[in-house]
Write an enzyme that holds these catalytic residues in place. Sequence first.
Site, mmCIF file in Angstrom:
data_model
loop_
_atom_site.group_PDB
_atom_site.id
_atom_site.type_symbol
_atom_site.label_atom_id
_atom_site.label_comp_id
_atom_site.label_asym_id
_atom_site.label_seq_id
_atom_site.Cartn_x
_atom_site.Cartn_y
_atom_site.Cartn_z
ATOM 1 N N LYS A 195 0.868 -1.102 -0.141
ATOM 2 C CA LYS A 195 -0.079 -0.268 0.231
ATOM 3 C C LYS A 195 0.469 1.306 0.018
ATOM 4 C CE LYS A 195 -2.912 2.021 2.859
ATOM 5 N NZ LYS A 195 -4.891 2.048 3.722
ATOM 6 N N LYS A 248 -1.697 -1.506 -3.810
ATOM 7 C CA LYS A 248 -2.793 -0.580 -3.819
ATOM 8 C C LYS A 248 -1.687 1.071 -4.005
ATOM 9 C CE LYS A 248 -6.190 1.823 -1.136
ATOM 10 N NZ LYS A 248 -6.293 2.263 0.188
#
Length: 322
Positions: A195, A248
Amino acid sequence: MPWPIHRPRRIRERPALRDLVRETRLAPADLIYPIFIVSGHNQKRPIPSLAGQFHLSPDQAAVLAKSFSSRGGRALLLFGLPDYKDEVGSSGADPQGPVPLAIQAIKSAVPEMVVITDVCLCEYTSHGHCGLVEDQRVKNDPTLPRLAEQALAHVRAGADMVAPSDMMDGRVGAIRRALDEAGYEDKPIMAYSAKYASAFYGPFRDAADSAPSFGDRRGYQMDPANRLEARVEVDLDLAEGADIVMVKPAGPYLDIIREIRDRIDRPLAAYQVSGEMAMIKAAATAGLLDFQAVALESLLGIKRAGADLILTYLAPEALDWL
Ligand code: PBG
């Protein structure tokens, strides 16, 4: 094998032939739809920063789950906006909080819906950071029990899977242990593993009221410049017991998705985040792009890069188009 013996166009011109040789297909079962839960009753308020998305009370989340399911939707990801925030994010583990109540409402309306919950402190802390703060620094290890108790509150309410998005080191292991000790060894964890500290989360932070009140998230989220580090994060999360790992954002990180796909034999998810959707919607609204065509192409690109699952705000529309 020179032209004209090989003419790639031979299998490109007729739609039926094109379909026969199509390498990548999007399917309804690939899509996870993120939704935002507030407390109360009969609340369905449009989210200004996220066109087409709503703040939903638990009963309205159940209504949405029904319509999503009737369109072929299989899985939801829940974010919570609590009634109170404090330094340590206690409302995140409140069994009467918006997320646990929504899990119950959705599960009784649509038992087969896969209900996944985002586990993080940023929506629940007064300072908006994803971990506990001391002397303006985010403390790693003291945060872990807080995340574990939140995950436990979610599975106790009936969540099918938890998805830690905080990026503290060791949180997958801490959550795995807590779930196992409480008898939930069968509940999977989808880890936000790679992330990145991305500016594409902007619209989400308004939607979830989770912008940090000081500083930024670069002390725990990954540097967008780093590729090898994504491998390290994924390896750690798998070693700690993650069942599914995630990259992400998705669109600007297709290389990372491919890198991880080629490296692991576990399911891989990718999150098409709020800013990615906002760009597509804004361009379409301005008449610059064809919304449906671009939305589907963006999702296909994420799948082709190697994602098995895609978290996307475009899930309901995509289901209708597929
Ligand atoms: C919470 C969280 C964020 C997103 C998902 N979980 C925001 C952040 O890290 O600041 C972003 C999702 C999106 O932009 O759609 N930690």
